[in-house]
Design an enzyme around this catalytic site. Structure first.
Site, PDB file in Angstrom:
ATOM      1  CG  ASP A  57      -1.901   1.132   1.265  1.00 29.66           C
ATOM      2  OD1 ASP A  57      -1.616   2.197   0.679  1.00 29.66           O
ATOM      3  OD2 ASP A  57      -2.982   0.953   1.854  1.00 29.66           O
ATOM      4  CB  VAL A  58       1.741   3.711  -2.637  1.00 26.37           C
ATOM      5  CG1 VAL A  58       1.948   2.636  -3.694  1.00 26.37           C
ATOM      6  CG2 VAL A  58       0.430   4.454  -2.879  1.00 26.37           C
ATOM      7  CG  ASN A  80      -0.455   1.286 -12.624  1.00 20.82           C
ATOM      8  OD1 ASN A  80      -0.891   1.778 -13.668  1.00 20.82           O
ATOM      9  ND2 ASN A  80      -1.215   0.513 -11.832  1.00 20.82           N
ATOM     10  CE1 TYR A 158      -5.995  10.229 -11.756  1.00 19.71           C
ATOM     11  CE2 TYR A 158      -6.596  11.551 -13.667  1.00 19.71           C
ATOM     12  CZ  TYR A 158      -6.012  10.419 -13.128  1.00 19.71           C
ATOM     13  OH  TYR A 158      -5.435   9.481 -13.961  1.00 19.71           O
ATOM     14  CE  LYS A 162      -2.374   9.867 -11.979  1.00 18.80           C
ATOM     15  NZ  LYS A 162      -1.539   8.683 -11.702  1.00 18.80           N
ATOM     16  CB  THR A 193      -9.469   0.854 -15.553  1.00 26.40           C
ATOM     17  OG1 THR A 193      -9.470   2.264 -15.259  1.00 26.40           O
ATOM     18  CG2 THR A 193      -8.453   0.554 -16.644  1.00 26.40           C
TER      19      THR A 193
END
Ligand SMILES: NC(=O)c1ccc[n+]([C@@H]2O[C@H](COP(=O)([O-])OP(=O)(O)OC[C@H]3O[C@@H](n4cnc5c(N)ncnc54)[C@H](OP(=O)(O)O)[C@@H]3O)[C@@H](O)[C@H]2O)c1
Length: 238
Positions: A57-58, A80, A158, A162, A193
């Protein structure tokens, strides 16, 4: 070089799973990062030869330490794992959504990258691929283009996360270049996805995006670093 190893975070489904599958097909041993052990094991079994489970878990510093202890040498790190919550405009986005989004998409990448740098330094050809998004391109966001129109400030948490990831891509690339690293960002395009239900209608194949990640993961010594590329290799403007 058939003893190469790779780690793909968030590889239990979606684009990450396809990246892991293609890297395994290239003969690499691939650590399939998954925050849930069961989902990770399922993906490992589906990918088959070359795939190894790695619970990661990052957002979990202790878990990252445990994961690092299981990987002696790493040739490829694909950051990712990512989350996206709403399409809200900046003025309508709760600050907690920004925090949660940055926790995974930005701080998680820094935590994982820094923790695995010693393992990457044991590689003769270390490669880092950050899975970004074309929606993070400030150039595309401020100029008319087929994908994004000026003033469409939605998905603020989001897209800005990024854009921060893109900045970090450049900084890591510059500071690690002398050590032979190649660090690049990928815009995978709209893919069907769980993260992107809108793309499901468009039917973008995650496996097609994964090919772009694999190309950046296996770059030769004269390949680019500090770049932002579409899945098909076309440079994306910052
Ligand atoms: N799909 C698109 O159209 C699109 C477009 C541009 C960029 N991207 C980027 O592509 C990457 C992959 O997304 P996707 O579309 O394949 O979405 P997805 O199917 O939802 O996969 C996301 C993956 O990230 C994992 N993840 C989320 N939070 C995590 C954490 N804290 N620690 C570890 N893993 C975590 C998820 O694990 P769980 O299963 O446990 O939730 C899942 O494996 C993301 O970075 C995304 O931003 C996607």
């Amino acid at each position: 070089m058939n003893d190469r190893t790779a780690l793909v975070t968030g590889a239990n489904k979606g684009i990450g799973k396809q990246i892991a599958r293609l890297l395994a097909a290239e003969g690499l041993t691939v650590y399939v990062g998954s925050r849930d052990a069961g989902r990770g094991q399922q993906a490992v079994e589906e990918i088959g030869a070359g795939a190894r489970p790695l619970v990661l878990d990052v957002r979990d510093p202790d878990g990252i330490v445990r994961a690092v202890a299981q990987v002696e040498r790493l040739d490829v790190l694909v950051n990712n794992a990512g989350v996206s919550e709403s399409l809200a405009l900046p003025a309508e986005t709760d600050i907690e959504e920004f925090r949660r989004t940055y926790e995974t998409n930005v701080f998680g990448v820094v935590a994982v990258t820094n923790a695995f740098l010693p393992a990457l330094r044991r590689s003769p050809r270390p490669r880092i691929v950050n899975i970004s998004s074309g929606t993070a391109s400030l150039t595309w966001s401020t100029n008319p283009n087929p994908q994004f129109t000026p003033g469409s400030g939605g998905a603020a948490a989001y897209r800005s996360s990024k854009a921060a990831l893109n900045a970090l891509t450049v900084l890591y690339a510059q500071t690690l270049a002398e050590d032979g690293f190649k660090v690049n960002a990928l815009a995978p395009g709209l893919r069907a996805t769980d993260l992107n239900p809108r793309a499901a209608a468009a039917g973008g194949d995650p496996a097609e995006a994964a090919q772009g990640a694999v190309r950046l993961a296996l770059l030769p010594d004269d390949g680019p670093t500090g770049g932002f590329f579409s899945w098909d290799g076309t440079p994306v403007p910052w």
